[in-house]
Structure formats: C-alpha cells, structure tokens
Design an enzyme around this catalytic site. Sequence first.
Site, mmCIF file in Angstrom:
data_model
loop_
_atom_site.group_PDB
_atom_site.id
_atom_site.type_symbol
_atom_site.label_atom_id
_atom_site.label_comp_id
_atom_site.label_asym_id
_atom_site.label_seq_id
_atom_site.Cartn_x
_atom_site.Cartn_y
_atom_site.Cartn_z
ATOM 1 N N HIS D 55 1.211 -1.341 -0.132
ATOM 2 C CA HIS D 55 0.097 -0.022 0.055
ATOM 3 C C HIS D 55 0.846 1.448 -0.031
ATOM 4 O O HIS D 55 0.281 2.238 0.411
ATOM 5 C CB HIS D 55 -0.989 0.091 1.153
ATOM 6 C CG HIS D 55 -1.657 -1.245 1.508
ATOM 7 N ND1 HIS D 55 -2.573 -1.851 0.479
ATOM 8 C CD2 HIS D 55 -1.648 -2.084 2.431
ATOM 9 C CE1 HIS D 55 -3.120 -2.850 0.813
ATOM 10 N NE2 HIS D 55 -2.635 -3.083 1.916
ATOM 11 N N HIS D 217 -7.159 -4.223 -0.531
ATOM 12 C CA HIS D 217 -6.526 -5.778 -1.033
ATOM 13 C C HIS D 217 -7.436 -6.389 -2.090
ATOM 14 O O HIS D 217 -7.024 -7.699 -2.163
ATOM 15 C CB HIS D 217 -6.598 -6.471 0.367
ATOM 16 C CG HIS D 217 -6.143 -5.933 1.638
ATOM 17 N ND1 HIS D 217 -6.829 -5.241 2.414
ATOM 18 C CD2 HIS D 217 -4.827 -5.866 1.898
ATOM 19 C CE1 HIS D 217 -5.887 -4.585 3.337
ATOM 20 N NE2 HIS D 217 -4.921 -5.150 3.038
#
Lengths: 206, 206, 331, 331
Positions: D55, D217
């Site tokens: 991320h 995700h």
Amino acid sequence: MSEMSGLTTEQAKALFERFRELIDSHAAELTELDAAIGDADHGSGMQRGAQAAAEAIASADTPAAVFKAAAMSFISKVGGASGPLYGTAFLRAAGVQPQAAEWSAEDLRAALHAGYDGLKQRGGAEPGDKTMLDAWQPALDALDSGGDLQAAAQAAAQGRNATADLIARKGRASYLGERARGHIDPGAASSALLFQALAESAGGPA
Amino acid sequence: MSEMSGLTTEQAKALFERFRELIDSHAAELTELDAAIGDADHGSGMQRGAQAAAEAIASADTPAAVFKAAAMSFISKVGGASGPLYGTAFLRAAGVQPQAAEWSAEDLRAALHAGYDGLKQRGGAEPGDKTMLDAWQPALDALDSGGDLQAAAQAAAQGRNATADLIARKGRASYLGERARGHIDPGAASSALLFQALAESAGGPA
Amino acid sequence: MKKIINAPQNVVREACEGFALAHADLVTLHPEPLFIARREKPAGVALISGGGSGHEPLHSGFVGRGMLAAACPGEVFTSPVPDQMLAAAKEVGGEAGVLLIIKNYTGDVMNFELAAELAQAEGLRVESVTIDDDVAVQDSTWTAGRRGVAGTVLLEKIAGAAAEEGQSLEAVKAIAERVIANVRSMGLALSGATVPAAGKPNFTLPDGEYELGIGIHGEPGRERLPLRPADELVEALLEPILNDLPLAENESVILLTNGMGGTPQLELYIAHRRAVGLLEERGLRVARHLVGNFVTSLDMQGLSLSVLRADDEMLRLWDAPVHTAALRWGA
Amino acid sequence: MKKIINAPQNVVREACEGFALAHADLVTLHPEPLFIARREKPAGVALISGGGSGHEPLHSGFVGRGMLAAACPGEVFTSPVPDQMLAAAKEVGGEAGVLLIIKNYTGDVMNFELAAELAQAEGLRVESVTIDDDVAVQDSTWTAGRRGVAGTVLLEKIAGAAAEEGQSLEAVKAIAERVIANVRSMGLALSGATVPAAGKPNFTLPDGEYELGIGIHGEPGRERLPLRPADELVEALLEPILNDLPLAENESVILLTNGMGGTPQLELYIAHRRAVGLLEERGLRVARHLVGNFVTSLDMQGLSLSVLRADDEMLRLWDAPVHTAALRWGA
Ligand SMILES: Nc1ncnc2c1ncn2[C@@H]1O[C@H](COP(=O)(O)OP(=O)(O)O)[C@@H](O)[C@H]1O
Ligand SMILES: Nc1ncnc2c1ncn2[C@@H]1O[C@H](COP(=O)(O)OP(=O)(O)O)[C@@H](O)[C@H]1O
Ligand SMILES: [Mg+2]
Ligand SMILES: [Mg+2]
Ligand SMILES: [Mg+2]
Ligand SMILES: [Mg+2]
C-alpha cells in the site's frame, strides 16, 4: 471405533513436522482458496508459521513446550488473521497440562478444547461463520462422542468442505456477502490439515 | 499525359476541405501506422490540424491566404513533428505568390517546391530517411517531368508504400533501427493523402 | 482499454483543470493557449518547459518556487504547439529573460524553436537548452539523437534553483548545460502504455520478457530480453550509463530511480537498493537520492535509472528550497 | 506475472532497505523484527502504525516529523506480527506514551491488540484507535466491519501534528477519533492487483467493467458495473460517501483523490476536478486538496475518494509542518 490416543512429546513434535509438510504441499492450494475470497496470502503465511514452528520445537521436552514454541512461532511469523488465531489456539492448548511429560487422551482432548475456546475468544466468531472454527468444531464433536483422531480428521475435512455452502460473517471473506458461497474457507482448509497431521502423528494406538 | 493544372482560391479551399475529409476517414489508419513505429498520435494530430485548417480558410481570398491560414492552423493545433513540418511547408508555399488571385500551374509547382524545401530545412531530413519527404519528393519529380496532379498523387502513394522498405533516420522511428523496416511511415501516408486531395480538388483541366 | 476519463480529446484540459484546483496556492491555469504558470511571476529568469502529456508529474508538477515558471502540456505524447510557449513566455518572462527546457524529440525541438523565434521577434530574451540523457539511443547523425527522459527532473530542479537565486540568463543556461552534460538515464519496461486516443497499449511484451532501453513514449529500446531478477535488471540499466559517463572514484552522484507509472513503489525501492549498492561498489558516493514516479509514461510498468555527476554547486542547488506540487522541500 | 523483484519472500525486506537508503536523513531501519523508525525519537506521543505491505507510501512513507514515529510493514497484504509493534513501541515510545493506529481488518486488529497487551505488560503506556472509513462495506455485527482505507493518511497527518505539538496521549487519541468519526472513503477498480507470492491478479474484470466499492487488498466491492465516463464514476463514489456523512452547507472538507497504484496521474486529476465540482455544487467548501498515490494496492488500476469533515482544529493540524518521504510541507 478405535480409542482416541494421547500425545507424547515425540508425537507432538511429529505433529508439527507433519503439519509443516502438509502446509508446504498445500500452500498453493491455500493461497488459491484465499485468492478467491480473501487476499491470497494464507498459503505463504502458513508456510512461514509451520516452518518456524517445526524449527522452534526442536529443544522442547514436553507436549506443552512443543505447543508453546509452535504458538510463539505462529504469532511471530505469520501475521494476518491466522497468525494470532493459531498462535492463541496453540498457547491455550499448552496451558492445560503445562508440566506433564506426556498427555493422556483426556489431556489431549482438553487441550484441543482449550485451543478452540481460544480461537473463539480471539476472533469473536461462531461456528457457521465460515472460518477455521468450522473445521475445529466438528473435529471436537467427533472426539467428544468417542471418535479417535482419525475420525476427528475426517470430521474436520468434512467441516472444511461444508464451508463452501456458507456465507462468511467474520474475516476478510465477510465483505463478499453471497459471493463467498461456493468457495471453501482457506482457514478451515489449513485447520483440516492440522487435524490430519495430528491423526497421522498420534493416530496410532497410544 | 495531361497538363498540370493551376490553382484558384476555390480550388485551394477545396483542397483543404478534401484533405480534412481524407484525414478523418484515415485517422485510425494513421494512428495505427504511428503506433507501430512512433507514438500513436499522428491520426489525432492531423485531425486537429486539418479540421482547424478547413475552418480557418473560410475567409481567405487568394491561394496564398488559404495556404497561410492552413499553415497557422497546423502550427497552432497539431504539435509533435508533423505540426511544424506541415505548417512550415504551407507557409513557404504561400510565400511564392503571396498576392496572386489565382496560381498558374507554374506557380503551383513552385509553391510545392518551396513547401518541400521548407520541410527539408525545418526537419533536416533527406529523401530516403523514411519521412514525409519520401512522399513529397516523388510527387514533385512527377510534376517536374511533366506529369499532372493525378500523376503526382500516384507517385506520392508509391513513395509512401516504398517507405516500408526503409529504415528511419529522422523522427521517432529512427530509434527503431532495423525494426522500422516493414512499416509504412505515417507522415508519408498523410502526405500522400495531401497530394490525393490536391489532385481531386484541382486535378481537372485548369 | 479502461480509463478513468471522459472524452479522450478532453483528457489534457480536464486534468489541467483538476490540477489547478488542487494546487491553487501554487499555480494558475491559462486555458487558451493552454499553460500552467506559477501564481507569482518569478523575479529572475523564467524557466519554461513542456512536452507531451502522459508523463506527469512532469512538467506541471514542477511549476512553482525554485523550479519552473510555467509548463506547457501538449496532447498525450504530443509536443505542445508554439502558441503555448509563446503565451507562457509573455506571461512569466521578464527582464531577466526566459530559458526554454526542451526534451530532445524532433517534435518538441521544432515547436520550441518556432516558439523561441516568435518570442524573440516580439522582443523577449529567450534562450534554450535541450536535454538528451537517454543512453539507450545511439547519438549519431543517423538518428534523431538521444531522447530526453527522466534526467529532466534533475535539470529542472537545479536550473530552477539557480534562477530562483537570481542568477543571470547566461549563468542559468550554463548550469543547465552542465547538468545535461553530466546526466545519463536508461529505462526498461515490462508493459506498454495505453494512449487514450489510441485505445490499446502501444506495444505488448510476451509474458516473461522485458524491453531494455525503452523511451517514455513506448519507443522501443535496445532489445527484448527474458525477465531477470531485479538486481540483474538494475545492472543491465547501470552498465550502459556508467560506460557512457566515466566517473572517477569518490565522485558524488545524484541517483534517481524513476517509476514509469504502473510500477508499485515496493519495486522501485528494491531497484533503488541495488542501484545504490552497485554505485557504491564502484567507489562512488550517492550523495542524494530521489525515488518515485517523476517522469512517467501513463500506465507503463517499468522504471528508469538516472545518474547525475554532481559537483558542489549542483548539490547546493539541489538542496535549495523548492515548492511545487510534486517536489517540495525547504519551503 | 512480471515484477521487478528478486525472490518474492524478500520483497518487503529489500524494499525497506532501499527505502532506508533513500531516506537516511529521515528514518532508521530496524531489521529484526522489522520496523522503520523516525531518526530522532519524538519528544511527545509516539504514533505507530503498520499493516500489510503493498500500500506504499502507506505507512513507511509517512514516518517523520509531524506524522508517524514508526511504521511496521507486514508481508504483502498481510498484517504485521505483534513483535514488530512491540519492538517499535519500545524503541520510539517514551513517557508521553504510544498511540497505535490500526486499520480495521481482522488480522490487523488481532496483531495490534496482542502487541498492545505485550507492551502494556512491559509497562508502556499504549492506546489505540481503529479506522474504518470505507463506506463500501456495511457496518454490522454480521461482517468484520468497515475496512480502513485511504482516510488513514488524513488520520496519520492530523494526529501526527497533534503529537508533534506536544498534546497528551488522551488529546491525540481524541483528535484521532474525531478524524475517524468524520472521514469516509469509497474506491473503485478497473483491474486487480498482483501479489508477488501469488503470481497472478487477485481478480480479473472483463473489458468494459469496473468494480465499485473495492478494498485496498482487492477485496470485492458492492457490484460490478459497466464502465462509465469519469464524471459519472466520481458521482458513484461520492454519493454513498455523502449519504453516510451528513454535511451541512458551507462546511469545510478535506478531499483526497487517491490512486490505487496503476492509475496515471492524468486520470486522478480528471476525477479530482469532478469531485471538487460536485462537492461545491452541494454547497460544501473544499478547504484542502490531496491528489496522488497515497494508499495503494500494488499495481491496481483504480482510485478512491475520501472526504473528511474538517473543523478549524483539524485544518490547523493539517497545515502544520510535516516532513516525511511522501508528505512534506512547512518543514
Ligand atoms: N474472526 C475470525 N475467527 C476465526 N477465524 C477467522 C476469523 N477471521 C478470519 N479467520 C480465518 O482466517 C483465515 C484467513 O487467514 P489469513 O489469510 O492468514 O488472514 P487474512 O485475512 O488477514 O489475510 C480465514 O479463512 C478464516 O478461516
Ligand atoms: N525530421 C523530420 N523531417 C521530416 N519529417 C519528419 C521528421 N521527423 C518526423 N517526420 C515525420 O513526422 C511523422 C510523425 O509525425 P507525428 O506523429 O505527428 O510526430 P511525433 O513523432 O512528434 O509524434 C513521421 O512519420 C515522419 O513522416
Ligand atoms: Mg489472507
Ligand atoms: Mg507521432
Ligand atoms: Mg507525438
Ligand atoms: Mg492477509
């Protein structure tokens, strides 16, 4: 139906060595299950944990020490949901007979129950929520109704398969709603492997 | 072989209107040629230029004014290599007979030569470098040896096709080395359309 | 093709509008002809750059204090038109003059040259420099010459700092030329970029292959090769750079690991790690680091490395305050 | 799968090494257990966050003055282990205490809770907050609850500024909870992300479709829909946000347009333009803007919008100096 066996230290070690082998050979499958309804890391996470556990137990000299070393390995190496969950389960299992050089069948059953309670407490899930509980719970039911470790492993495998019919209410798969149906829960699949490893390591006459 | 025609203001305007049509209907093709050996923007760039030119020439009242308006449109709207190149060519063409109300065949030939020289000067390329020059040069050769605009258009089309055999030494395609061979140069393709538009707009008897 | 756009022909204009809204404290948008200018006109030399869009944050992201006075965005992968640079020069240029920063592409060079001629004809003091840092291309009279790629951000930062501190047009141009003479880049791609108007990737690479020496418009590189581990890819990029830029031991460099747009940051830092290691093994001092997406190619997956041999003056100017949308420190 | 990596199992460690090399002025890398700490231990409350890698720049890119004291990167898309947070807390925590910033995922919550228990057992003052800004997910006892997504960067900035100016642990926690209560996000994806160890995208979308309400995700969203022009996509994202976060006319918001990693900056600004327009049409004041890749999902193509209802205190803390790898101003 044969009697349930207990667990020697050697058998406890064999359990985690066998668990590591099974996880290794099923890692891709676990990741694929997790890719379908999660985030595709269950295989690699379990590999880290099972590998570390198999190494960490080397010097343990009681079943409880084996479980405790395995617990710390899962907590320290896995991350994600399954690390703390397996870690907590193993830690609680270790706590039931912390000193005994060998676990009787009753000790082992109590340890597994303690582990299961730890799972429920740590994760806040219930059976039917499409989690690893859905492999553990039928396995414990089998033991409670007089089955041996083989029967427990079979029940866990059935429980794993049955998760395909469920929608998830905990963990990452819960975001999917109806879309989770038709997929086996990865944590239930790795838990079925745990019970298989247990049956194969300690399933013989105690 | 029929005589080459000259160019009235109306014909000059028809040339750029027809050019716009041809570019529009070939835009995807030009972009595809540019995608193969350049950066996939020749179609859209020429569309912006030809469209702006067709609009800008409306109030022009001499062939030179038409060419000058078209030149400014290409310079102001296209960008990339082809904007300044076409712009320079049209500007130089306009400069040969800046006042005449109508161009004779000789004026038109001189204007096209001036445009060609402008192209060479602005871009520093030579015929054989796999650029738009390779459509212009055979077209001018055809006129110089007595051909009409139809013959020039045919020669430009042949020159365009022949660029497939060349490797590029100028422009973006030059980075390709041998890999540019087998592909037609996009600028040569748009230039062939220019000569086609000229033949169709002024190709009749003057 | 899937893109978050409205009509392809409105991509550049709408993106500039969004940019100007997000950075209203820094820039002003001039819609027609299109350019983005510093909110406050610089007191000294005005640096103006520009080029095809699709390489963001280049150039608009570098407009602001200590860097560019204006940026002229062309259509996607298409150099801007002279009107844009001319209008920008009139808006931001003053007594101290204007320096045009041109990336070496045929189209860019021609459009900027036309702009310079027009601006000079209107009495503006205009100079220009052309950056050609891409060692992937042979620099010969037989090609359009080397391309200008990611080294441009180092150039704009350092020349921008010189302009900001009030150096003369001649001095700013001289330091810009020194940067150009001392910076080399090389890139690779795992996948092509999709131009909105074209609708499909400008090239496709088979699974397991990468293109070495790629340009920022998807121009092909030196060769297609089987994909290798990151450490070896970094060696394949640095090797030709170091062959071309002879560096003595203990010299200082600024190292830029630049993402092409679609490469996760994790991968950029993995590459950067090895690049630093390799340069240090050669006895060089990596004095400054820059890692990120600075000169991109839309959604292309890939990266480039740039090495600038930096003297003390360049390092001082590198460290000088900068306040732009994409690069900011000390201000 | 094509990636610029060495072995998949070394991705996180090597990327952290590269990060620490590039930002040695800001951070120190602690290799085992792995965490990245501010070079200078903060005087006040120490903010510690972390989560699965992939991320970036979250969270390591936000370590530094005015933001995080330490970041604990897990494996790709896997929450870190308690040992990491425990070691980080011991390293950067002091008398003022530690605030853990947790994104609401089952794994993250459990690992951070374990860490908090262990740290408290060792006598450290530890509090935690959990962010769950993703309106795509129904918040009910029947799910794991809302996910923590891009709003995290707003949270870490504002709480970090409060910590930097010396506010107490209680006060920092209170402002963090105020941010959490007032920030909402929603994302969409055009394509999935490829986890290195998995080797293929975590989902595939047919050409012409997008997924609305995607998680960072690649968790699925609300539904798959035919792709629409950018302006309509923005409306589809803002609608559920504004339904969930009732805003009165003239209220100020901070608007974050966040790229998922593989989206060209042009597209982010096109979306931002419409988002600003839509909020202003509703009579809101877009007081601050942030546009870029801040909370990504590897190479995923897509973006998210986050809206924070910002009171004067939040705006003041937003504007306070910050010096990290990925966010820097006033310092
Ligand atoms: N709250 C919970 N209680 C019990 N088991 C859970 C819970 N949440 C998730 N799990 C189990 O964890 C598994 C996922 O593990 P893993 O992939 O390691 O975690 P993550 O979702 O963090 O990536 C699920 O398949 C499920 O069996
Ligand atoms: N130096 C040059 N001299 C003449 N023509 C050139 C030169 N460089 C490029 N061209 C022509 O321009 C064409 C490309 O135009 P265009 O796609 O608009 O420019 P760009 O390469 O900047 O994208 C080439 O196909 C070629 O015919
Ligand atoms: Mg998982
Ligand atoms: Mg082109
Ligand atoms: Mg172009
Ligand atoms: Mg995970």
